[in-house]
Write a protein that holds these residues in place. Sequence first.
Motif, PDB file in Angstrom:
ATOM      1  N   PRO A   1     -17.035  33.292  29.768  1.00  0.00           N
ATOM      2  CA  PRO A   1     -15.873  33.178  28.880  1.00  0.00           C
ATOM      3  C   PRO A   1     -16.217  32.299  27.674  1.00  0.00           C
ATOM      4  CG  PRO A   1     -15.559  31.849  30.856  1.00  0.00           C
ATOM      5  CD  PRO A   1     -16.809  32.633  31.069  1.00  0.00           C
ATOM      6  N   ALA A   2     -15.466  32.470  26.607  1.00  0.00           N
ATOM      7  CA  ALA A   2     -15.786  31.783  25.341  1.00  0.00           C
ATOM      8  C   ALA A   2     -15.861  30.266  25.516  1.00  0.00           C
ATOM      9  CB  ALA A   2     -14.744  32.155  24.283  1.00  0.00           C
ATOM     10  N   GLU A   3     -14.921  29.689  26.293  1.00  0.00           N
ATOM     11  CA  GLU A   3     -14.907  28.233  26.441  1.00  0.00           C
ATOM     12  C   GLU A   3     -16.167  27.744  27.146  1.00  0.00           C
ATOM     13  OE1 GLU A   3     -11.995  29.765  28.909  1.00  0.00           O
ATOM     14  OE2 GLU A   3     -12.328  30.858  27.020  1.00  0.00           O
ATOM     15  N   GLU A   4     -16.588  28.463  28.204  1.00  0.00           N
ATOM     16  CA  GLU A   4     -17.776  28.026  28.934  1.00  0.00           C
ATOM     17  C   GLU A   4     -19.037  28.207  28.096  1.00  0.00           C
ATOM     18  OE1 GLU A   4     -19.906  28.554  33.312  1.00  0.00           O
ATOM     19  OE2 GLU A   4     -18.081  29.662  32.843  1.00  0.00           O
ATOM     20  N   ARG A   5     -19.089  29.293  27.354  1.00  0.00           N
ATOM     21  CA  ARG A   5     -20.239  29.508  26.463  1.00  0.00           C
ATOM     22  C   ARG A   5     -20.317  28.385  25.437  1.00  0.00           C
ATOM     23  NH1 ARG A   5     -23.665  33.292  24.936  1.00  0.00           N
ATOM     24  NH2 ARG A   5     -22.858  34.746  26.474  1.00  0.00           N
TER      25      ARG A   5
END
Length: 542
Positions: free
Chosen positions: A523-527
């Motif tokens: 997901p964008a936040e983890e990336r």
Amino acid sequence: LLAGIWAELLGVERVGRHDNFFELGGHSLLAVRVLVRLTEALAVELPLAILFAKPTLADLALSVGEVLNGSGAQAAPVIMPVGRDGALPLSYSQQRLWFLSQLDEDSTNYNIPLGWRLQGRLDRVAWRRSLDRLFARHEALRCTFVAGEDDPQVQILSGDRGLPVVEHDLRDRPDAQAALLDLCQEEARTPFDLAREPLIRGRLIRLADEEHVFLLTQHHIVSDGWSMGVLVRELSSLYRAFEAGEDDPLPPLAIQYPDYAAWQRQWLSGERLQRQAQYWRDTLSGAPARLALPTDRPRPAQQSFAGTSVPVVIDQALTRGLKRLSRQHGTTLFMTVLAAWAAVLSRLSGQDDIVIGVPTANRRRREIEDLIGFFVNTLAVRINLSGEPSVSDLLERARRAALTAQDHQDLPFEQVVEIVQPPRALDHTPLFQVGLAWQNNTVGSLDLPGLRVEAAGEGLDQVKFDLELNLGEQGEVIAGTLGYATALFDRATIERQCGYLLALLRAMLADAEQPVRELDILPAEERSYLLEELNRTEADYP
């Protein structure tokens, strides 16, 4: 003949010659049952792959005809009753479970708890009579296991003694709900004595004049998931009949579980045993001893079975897409999810060679479909992700691995372990540490006249493996749980893994020709956290 078998098992009125088995609602378990019916009708055993290769009725009929015209594989002999005078053997799976129970006699790892809340007027006499009749009907529920001079032996208790039930009356208790919770936990955590007592027991807890909770606990050595469905159906039929003043409506059983155990030891021998053993020896040769998943805590020296789970829901749109992808590549939904789960585990572990434990009902004989007993087997399905496979390549690998494993499901997992001889350690299960169970065979619910029945009771917070993905179709979605060992993982970690699985399934739909290793599952936040926040190394210097 085929059309009649399909119509019966798929629950459809008419089957056309160009109809596709899987488009009519077929899946792996029903495919096995089709072949069971064919074996019974034509006395020939067919590989599971034949139905996947020829899923339309006309094509399958031609293939079956070709087998019949050739030599064909002869069907196994019919299971016949054996005498009860001499020593009765355990089935192979029972023997392994008995051995494990000797190592830890106070363990509840193999207890199977069930519970129902019954609201309405319960006919207690009819209920008691139904339980006793079920107990008398299935010898498996009356088996005890004692150590012999060489091997353990089965002893069968009298059917006249009835199913043991303890009754509790909480009607006058101000703390009734707390007392109920205590009783549920006490019941689930009470071990069985395999040598002396019936391996099924109940508790009837009265909360009000027209409200009861019934807890039923069995030991896995005499029951399994399919058996739960048999038990619920027969208990419902018996109660309906007895409550109405009628006689037992169930047809007599032609054979019992001890007959199957004796047959299994005779049939799974010689060349057949060697052929199955060689398959597993070749298939699992060189497999990794352990899946190197990153854990939140060090692995304890001895495996802990304490566990819990998080819910998993594959929404309606994604489920429809996965069905479409499966039809295009000749896989079932189970095989498609198996491929995705293997890909996620490969990403998490950094390993290309993944072994996943898959339970199978192992009811490939018509005679045993209506028996309560321990038939289920676990297959070690090995999927290799080396060589940059595309999505379609991986689906084909998962399909082939699942089908060949199913065709060699007769050899009990315990014997597979002995044949492969993987490195053994007390801190993890041999051959695999992650499972995937596909719930095709639903238990169903009690259907009791005049009563509203709901699930109740406290289940055991236990897992058999590090991770256990349990899924199945529920209406228009695929849903279930991801169970995990709490000694190893935090809930947040498991929720992230669920997100990876959903993201990978969506990415598989986008393009079946893209390499699996390039599918984006973060997901964008983890990336952003991994690539940016962790790499912010600037600091103020004077």
